[in-house]
Motif scaffolding. Structure first.
Motif, PDB file in Angstrom:
ATOM      1  N   ALA A  43       0.830  -1.201   0.000  1.00 43.00           N
ATOM      2  CA  ALA A  43       0.000   0.000   0.000  1.00 43.00           C
ATOM      3  C   ALA A  43       0.870   1.258   0.000  1.00 43.00           C
ATOM      4  N   ASP A  44       0.345   2.299  -0.571  1.00 43.25           N
ATOM      5  CA  ASP A  44       1.074   3.561  -0.682  1.00 43.25           C
ATOM      6  C   ASP A  44       1.393   4.104   0.713  1.00 43.25           C
ATOM      7  N   ASN A  45       2.588   4.704   0.834  1.00 43.11           N
ATOM      8  CA  ASN A  45       3.044   5.337   2.070  1.00 43.11           C
ATOM      9  C   ASN A  45       3.251   4.359   3.227  1.00 43.11           C
ATOM     10  N   VAL A  46       3.441   3.091   2.897  1.00 42.46           N
ATOM     11  CA  VAL A  46       3.804   2.116   3.930  1.00 42.46           C
ATOM     12  C   VAL A  46       5.326   1.993   4.008  1.00 42.46           C
ATOM     13  N   LEU A  47       5.972   1.669   2.904  1.00 40.68           N
ATOM     14  CA  LEU A  47       7.434   1.649   2.846  1.00 40.68           C
ATOM     15  C   LEU A  47       7.982   2.675   1.864  1.00 40.68           C
ATOM     16  N   TYR A  48       7.142   3.169   1.007  1.00 40.07           N
ATOM     17  CA  TYR A  48       7.573   4.190   0.053  1.00 40.07           C
ATOM     18  C   TYR A  48       6.389   5.076  -0.330  1.00 40.07           C
ATOM     19  N   ASP A  49       6.735   6.233  -0.917  1.00 41.14           N
ATOM     20  CA  ASP A  49       5.735   7.159  -1.440  1.00 41.14           C
ATOM     21  C   ASP A  49       5.591   6.861  -2.929  1.00 41.14           C
ATOM     22  N   GLN A  50       4.445   6.362  -3.316  1.00 38.86           N
ATOM     23  CA  GLN A  50       4.258   5.931  -4.704  1.00 38.86           C
ATOM     24  C   GLN A  50       4.502   7.070  -5.694  1.00 38.86           C
ATOM     25  N   ALA A  51       4.220   8.293  -5.296  1.00 38.59           N
ATOM     26  CA  ALA A  51       4.424   9.431  -6.195  1.00 38.59           C
ATOM     27  C   ALA A  51       5.904   9.688  -6.448  1.00 38.59           C
ATOM     28  N   LYS A  52       6.762   9.240  -5.545  1.00 41.36           N
ATOM     29  CA  LYS A  52       8.205   9.455  -5.683  1.00 41.36           C
ATOM     30  C   LYS A  52       8.934   8.230  -6.217  1.00 41.36           C
ATOM     31  N   LEU A  53       8.219   7.109  -6.352  1.00 38.74           N
ATOM     32  CA  LEU A  53       8.885   5.849  -6.691  1.00 38.74           C
ATOM     33  C   LEU A  53       9.305   5.823  -8.161  1.00 38.74           C
ATOM     34  N   ALA A  54      10.609   5.650  -8.396  1.00 39.38           N
ATOM     35  CA  ALA A  54      11.122   5.558  -9.753  1.00 39.38           C
ATOM     36  C   ALA A  54      11.322   4.123 -10.189  1.00 39.38           C
ATOM     37  N   ALA A  55      11.509   3.198  -9.232  1.00 37.47           N
ATOM     38  CA  ALA A  55      11.751   1.791  -9.591  1.00 37.47           C
ATOM     39  C   ALA A  55      11.439   0.889  -8.405  1.00 37.47           C
ATOM     40  N   ALA A  56      10.943  -0.310  -8.706  1.00 37.67           N
ATOM     41  CA  ALA A  56      10.742  -1.374  -7.713  1.00 37.67           C
ATOM     42  C   ALA A  56      11.384  -2.627  -8.266  1.00 37.67           C
ATOM     43  N   VAL A  57      12.359  -3.192  -7.540  1.00 36.60           N
ATOM     44  CA  VAL A  57      13.208  -4.236  -8.101  1.00 36.60           C
ATOM     45  C   VAL A  57      13.301  -5.421  -7.141  1.00 36.60           C
ATOM     46  N   SER A  58      13.149  -6.635  -7.674  1.00 36.64           N
ATOM     47  CA  SER A  58      13.429  -7.852  -6.906  1.00 36.64           C
ATOM     48  C   SER A  58      14.921  -8.163  -6.997  1.00 36.64           C
ATOM     49  N   LEU A  59      15.540  -8.386  -5.865  1.00 31.87           N
ATOM     50  CA  LEU A  59      16.952  -8.784  -5.829  1.00 31.87           C
ATOM     51  C   LEU A  59      17.089 -10.296  -5.654  1.00 31.87           C
ATOM     52  N   GLY A  60      16.010 -11.019  -5.971  1.00 30.35           N
ATOM     53  CA  GLY A  60      16.074 -12.476  -5.950  1.00 30.35           C
ATOM     54  C   GLY A  60      16.127 -13.037  -4.548  1.00 30.35           C
ATOM     55  N   ASP A  61      16.947 -14.074  -4.366  1.00 25.67           N
ATOM     56  CA  ASP A  61      17.001 -14.712  -3.047  1.00 25.67           C
ATOM     57  C   ASP A  61      18.255 -14.316  -2.297  1.00 25.67           C
ATOM     58  N   LEU A  62      18.121 -14.290  -0.985  1.00 23.99           N
ATOM     59  CA  LEU A  62      19.248 -14.245  -0.058  1.00 23.99           C
ATOM     60  C   LEU A  62      19.191 -15.589   0.656  1.00 23.99           C
ATOM     61  N   SER A  63      20.040 -16.512   0.226  1.00 20.72           N
ATOM     62  CA  SER A  63      19.845 -17.931   0.531  1.00 20.72           C
ATOM     63  C   SER A  63      19.936 -18.272   2.008  1.00 20.72           C
ATOM     64  N   THR A  64      20.511 -17.373   2.818  1.00 17.46           N
ATOM     65  CA  THR A  64      20.616 -17.652   4.256  1.00 17.46           C
ATOM     66  C   THR A  64      19.376 -17.226   5.028  1.00 17.46           C
ATOM     67  N   LEU A  65      18.463 -16.513   4.378  1.00 18.37           N
ATOM     68  CA  LEU A  65      17.166 -16.274   5.009  1.00 18.37           C
ATOM     69  C   LEU A  65      16.435 -17.608   5.152  1.00 18.37           C
ATOM     70  N   SER A  66      15.523 -17.685   6.093  1.00 20.19           N
ATOM     71  CA  SER A  66      14.897 -18.964   6.441  1.00 20.19           C
ATOM     72  C   SER A  66      13.492 -19.096   5.870  1.00 20.19           C
ATOM     73  N   VAL A  67      13.111 -20.349   5.635  1.00 25.64           N
ATOM     74  CA  VAL A  67      11.751 -20.684   5.225  1.00 25.64           C
ATOM     75  C   VAL A  67      11.316 -21.930   5.984  1.00 25.64           C
ATOM     76  N   VAL A  68      10.095 -21.940   6.449  1.00 22.76           N
ATOM     77  CA  VAL A  68       9.491 -23.122   7.073  1.00 22.76           C
ATOM     78  C   VAL A  68       8.505 -23.698   6.066  1.00 22.76           C
ATOM     79  N   LYS A  69       8.728 -24.943   5.675  1.00 17.42           N
ATOM     80  CA  LYS A  69       7.961 -25.529   4.576  1.00 17.42           C
ATOM     81  C   LYS A  69       6.619 -26.140   5.003  1.00 17.42           C
ATOM     82  N   ASP A  70       6.379 -26.259   6.283  1.00 17.59           N
ATOM     83  CA  ASP A  70       5.103 -26.812   6.742  1.00 17.59           C
ATOM     84  C   ASP A  70       4.715 -26.078   8.016  1.00 17.59           C
ATOM     85  N   ILE A  71       3.852 -25.076   7.890  1.00 15.84           N
ATOM     86  CA  ILE A  71       3.542 -24.245   9.054  1.00 15.84           C
ATOM     87  C   ILE A  71       2.615 -24.940  10.044  1.00 15.84           C
TER      88      ILE A  71
END
Length: 576
Positions: free
Chosen positions: A141-169
């Motif tokens: 949503a707008d103004n949560v992490l950025y101001d949509q009116a000022k946003l020039a780019a939104a980019v995925s940096l892929g994975d950071l493999s040391t972050l964790s995931v739980v496969k069965d919650i």
């Protein structure tokens, strides 16, 4: 008097055992008469109520010897080990000087204040899906992490493999599957096999100098979010968290113990036990704590459970409340950092006792919304924009003041520290003391200013034998502790009882009778029945009479006089 003599006699064991080898007559299968089974005594020791002190001391010495044998030998299945896990990784990078606007201006040359948003996750599919391919914005949503009116780019940096995931919650399938998230328009869905994923998000603003950036307060987020199984779309596939769900938090797997909507606190704990406890059961949590299921009561279709938490045998907390799949019983004991969830209760077929599906956790942490869990990092819950009930069109929002159970999809830590207005190459912004946001101009290369996430983290984990934990996206199981050990068992040493307190007809275990027919009424009963033969001239004797005590074997420890009985008792102690 007799009781006092027995207690005093226990202190005489050392001198009694120092007399060496004793001559004794053995009758029957004396060698096969076992007094311990799996750490527990299998026989009562019986002394005559009119016996002389010497017989009482002999009985006490035998009891003390049996008590000293009450351990289990073998490989130490209850052992534990402390492991250190170290991991490092980098995400993909975004060269801010190649992010073009109108095909001419690179991002860093834009007017001061223009923003770029980046995201990475444990799996690149989640970070990629957070960027809306149609709009070019993130599904935030707008103004949560950025101001949509000022946003020039939104980019995925892929994975950071040391972050964790739980496969069965929901590993115990506490909650029933509903429709897949992608198949419904509203929030009414749940997937037992859902995943919970760590993500990092950050917004940077151009300083219009080609080399430095600004990172504002509220512009960086660490998040752990629950998704439908193998479905990474935030708008269509996130699912509401429920008590008992597993999720990663700062690299370690936790269980959600309670969403406290009164005090707006999220309680997380590390699993100790996940299974079924029967009414009357006591579970040893460790560190002197035990959980007892006192009672499970049914009234109509409703169940109520009474729990007691004990520390060193004393009740320190208790809870009596109803329990159901839609209203789990939650119990938090803050002094011991213990959390308990009972999700369901039921009765056996005969309706004479109940069962409860129970999760016990330790090392409980309390995440209070709006408060800093780590300095400069405030606790938030991950929600969806509620301007529409259609989750296919809703966007991520954050709450720092109120928990809404049916709109909580994850937990997060949001940066609330000072603005960083001179973020340059070679600098790093630490994210919740866990990961980092970095800039690299590749040795002042004019066409390069790379923004990326990184991690270089070390964590310790203590595991019991057979326990599995997830640390820094690595599943670790301690299969066994390779050591021979004698593990003490929680039984008191047996005490000698009087011949007036037990009978051959009603005995429920084997008997060791100390004293001859004159001193011990049960020995006399066997002699009168012709099952043993003993006179004042009999030597020290160990005689086994098979099945004489209500089907249980009896060992007679006696002689023709007190000295011979003492010698027989000492011989038995040597033999044991």
């Amino acid at each position: 008097k007799k009781i006092g003599a027995i207690a005093a006699g226990s202190a005489m064991v050392a001198s009694a055992l120092a007399t060496g080898v004793f001559a004794v007559e053995k009758i029957g299968d004396v060698e096969g008469f076992k007094v311990i089974d799996n750490g527990e005594p299998t026989a009562d020791i019986v002394v005559g109520s009119t016996a002389a002190a010497a017989d009482v001391v002999s009985a006490a010495n035998v009891a003390a010897k049996v008590g000293s044998m009450m351990f289990k030998e073998g490989e130490a299945a209850s052992g534990s080990a402390k492991l250190t896990v170290k991991a490092s990784a980098e995400s993909d990078d975004a060269n801010l000087k190649s992010l073009l606007t109108n095909g001419t201006n690179d991002f860093t040359e834009l007017d001061a204040g223009k923003e770029a948003f980046v995201v990475a996750a444990a799996d690149s599919d989640y970070s990629d899906a957070l960027i809306n391919a149609t709009t070019g914005f993130a599904n935030i949503a707008d103004n949560v992490l950025y101001d949509q009116a000022k946003l020039a780019a939104a980019v995925s940096l892929g994975d950071l493999s040391t972050l964790s995931v739980v496969k069965d919650i929901d590993p115990s399938d506490w909650y029933a599957d509903k429709n897949k998230a992608a198949d419904v328009a509203t929030k009414d869905y749940y997937d037992q096999d859902g995943d919970a994923v760590e993500m990092l998000m950050a917004t940077v603003a151009s300083n219009d100098d080609g080399k430095s950036l600004t990172v504002d307060e509220d512009g960086v987020l660490y998040a752990s979010i629950a998704y439908d199984d193998d479905n990474e779309d935030f708008q269509r596939a996130t699912q509401v968290l429920k008590e008992g769900n597993r999720l990663p938090f700062l690299g370690e797997e936790y269980a959600l113990v309670k969403l406290d909507t009164d005090d707006d606190i999220v309680y997380l704990g590390k699993e100790v036990f996940d299974g079924v406890l029967k009414e009357g059961d006591t579970y040893n949590i460790g560190d002197g704590y035990e959980l007892k299921v006192v009672a499970i009561l049914k009234s109509g279709d409703e169940y109520k459970i009474s729990l007691q938490l004990m520390k060193d045998g004393k009740v320190v907390a208790e809870k009596f409340d109803k329990v159901s799949a839609t209203s789990a019983l939650k119990m938090i004991y803050t002094p011991g950092n213990i959390g308990i969830v009972v999700n369901e209760a039921w009765e056996n077929v005969g309706q004479d006792y109940g069962y409860g599906s129970t999760l016990i956790t330790k090392d409980v942490i309390a995440l209070e919304l709006g408060e800093e869990y780590i300095p400069d990092w405030e606790v938030v819950t991950i929600e969806k924009d509620t301007t529409t009930d259609n989750t296919k069109d809703s966007k991520m929002t954050l709450s720092d003041d109120k928990i809404t159970k049916d709109n909580t999809y994850g937990i997060g830590l949001q940066y609330v520290g000072d603005e960083e207005d001179n973020f340059k190459s070679g600098k790093a912004i630490k994210i919740a003391k866990y990961a980092e946001l970095e800039l690299d101009d590749e040795d002042k290369e004019d066409t390069k200013l790379n923004l990326f996430f990184s991690m270089d983290e070390t964590k310790e984990a203590t595991l019991a034998a057979g326990q599995k934990v997830t640390v820094l996206n690595s599943d670790i199981t301690l299969s066994e502790v390779m050591a021979d050990a004698k593990a003490p068992v929680a039984f008191k040493a047996p005490l000698a009882v009087l011949d007036t307190e037990v009978s051959l007809d009603a005995a429920n275990k084997k008997l060791i009778l100390v004293g001859g027919p004159v001193a011990n009424a049960l020995t006399k009963e066997l002699a009168d029945a012709g099952k043993i033969e003993m006179t004042v001239e009999s030597p020290a004797t160990l005689a086994v009479v098979a099945g004489a005590a209500n089907g249980n074997d009896v060992l007679v420890v006696a002689g023709g006089d007190r000295a011979a009985t003492a010698e027989a008792a000492n011989a038995l102690i040597e033999m044991l």
